[in-house]
Design an enzyme around this catalytic site. Structure first.
Site, PDB file in Angstrom:
ATOM      1  N   GLU A 139       0.824  -1.210   0.000  1.00 32.78           N
ATOM      2  CA  GLU A 139       0.000   0.000   0.000  1.00 32.78           C
ATOM      3  C   GLU A 139       0.859   1.261   0.000  1.00 32.78           C
ATOM      4  O   GLU A 139       1.749   1.434   0.823  1.00 32.78           O
ATOM      5  CB  GLU A 139      -0.937   0.023   1.212  1.00 32.78           C
ATOM      6  CG  GLU A 139      -1.867   1.241   1.173  1.00 32.78           C
ATOM      7  CD  GLU A 139      -3.000   1.190   2.185  1.00 32.78           C
ATOM      8  OE1 GLU A 139      -2.929   0.394   3.138  1.00 32.78           O
ATOM      9  OE2 GLU A 139      -3.960   1.970   2.014  1.00 32.78           O
ATOM     10  N   GLU A 197     -12.729   2.124   2.703  1.00 33.63           N
ATOM     11  CA  GLU A 197     -12.059   2.230   3.993  1.00 33.63           C
ATOM     12  C   GLU A 197     -12.395   3.569   4.630  1.00 33.63           C
ATOM     13  O   GLU A 197     -12.264   4.622   3.997  1.00 33.63           O
ATOM     14  CB  GLU A 197     -10.545   2.126   3.775  1.00 33.63           C
ATOM     15  CG  GLU A 197      -9.742   2.139   5.047  1.00 33.63           C
ATOM     16  CD  GLU A 197      -8.244   1.972   4.771  1.00 33.63           C
ATOM     17  OE1 GLU A 197      -7.645   1.081   5.361  1.00 33.63           O
ATOM     18  OE2 GLU A 197      -7.685   2.754   3.976  1.00 33.63           O
TER      19      GLU A 197
HETATM   20 MN    MN Z   1      -5.790   2.327   2.930  1.00 36.43          MN
END
Ligand code: MN
Length: 296
Positions: free
Chosen positions: A147, A241
């Site tokens: 990420e 998210e």
């Molecule tokens: Mn994230």
């Protein structure tokens, strides 16, 4: 077609049995395909119970985590690197046992603000560890997503281009770039262009608003994000998210700096998010077809 996922922190900050059932069932009921399970401590996950709950709810799973200072494989410290490798291998085992298809997040450094740049030796150590982690994950068909996060949460991967470079150095077929719109909004020049440049390396996407609240209620250029995904023919997971300190608790609230809450009704938030993602995805594909029809 992309599977659409939901981060479990919309429902609960712990991983007790009651919370597992609530997260799996509510996520499935809202029409999501995947539950993303945060795993800051992979050995504390109730893998058998979780797998059964996911099966009963008929929903898939992915797992996310960030390393911490004590397990930082980019630190150059051999002991921390060793503990980090152990943590990542535990995550692979837990993902395998739960039936998770992806492990994503900050898997290459600590999830924290750094005060110095990364070192060449530290990055080399992280690459070595990730090669072994990818090899282990490959045996269970698990994709590893690195990420890309903003400058306040790592000093290693702040842009998609850096993540592609790191994937090339790791050189495994199952290592991919994980982009998150919340972080891209801080670091990248252009959503669509970044997604197209990451291209085939893209393996996981987090949809997050500029303030991490309701999608569409902040300043992210979502039409550009979804056009990029459509043009890149991205087929991987798209996961929503969002964080509220009513759920996250410490230390996560502090690391994420959730000092004000943008929602208190996780169900309403998540119901809106899946509709938003589906609508924008549809619009992006329609945009592409309009453009190509002019060429006839
Ligand atoms: Mn994230």
């Amino acid at each position: 077609m992309n599977k659409i996922g939901l981060h479990a922190f919309v429902w609960a900050g712990d991983w007790e049995e009651k919370s597992i059932l609530r997260a799996a069932n509510n996520t499935a009921d809202l029409g999501y395909d995947i539950l993303e399970i945060p795993s800051l401590k992979p050995t504390a996950l109730k893998v058998d119970f979780t797998r059964k709950a996911l099966e009963q709810a008929n929903i898939g799973a992915t797992m996310s985590l960030g390393l911490d200072q004590d397990t930082d494989i980019s630190s150059g410290d051999p002991e921390k690197t060793k503990r980090g490798e152990q943590r990542l291998m535990q995550a692979v085992a837990a993902a395998r046992d739960m039936g998770s298809t992806h492990i994503c997040g900050i898997l290459y450094s600590a999830f924290q603000k750094y005060f110095v740049p990364p070192s060449k030796a530290g990055i080399e150590r992280a690459v070595d560890v990730l090669k072994r982690v990818c090899e282990e994950a490959e045996r269970s068909d698990i994709t590893i997503g690195l990420e890309v996060v903003n400058r306040y949460e790592t000093n290693v991967l702040n842009t998609g281009a850096q993540a592609v470079e790191l994937c090339k150095r790791i050189g495994a077929a199952n290592v991919k770039v994980h982009l998150d719109t919340y972080h891209m909004n801080i670091e990248e020049a252009d959503f669509e262009r970044t997604i197209l440049e990451v291209g085939d390396y893209l393996g996981y996407v987090h949809m997050g608003e500029s303030h991490r609240g309701y999608l569409g209620s902040g300043s992210i250029d979502f039409p550009s994000v979804f056009r990029g995904l459509a043009k890149a023919n991205y087929q991987g997971p798209i996961t929503f998210e969002s964080f509220s300190s009513t759920i996250t608790g410490q230390p996560l609230t502090g690391i994420l700096a959730v000092w004000r809450n943008l929602w208190d009704d996780g169900e309403d938030l998540s119901k809106h998010a899946i509709e938003f993602i589906q609508t924008h995805r549809k619009a992006a594909y329609e945009t592409m077809s309009i453009r190509s029809s002019f060429d006839l």
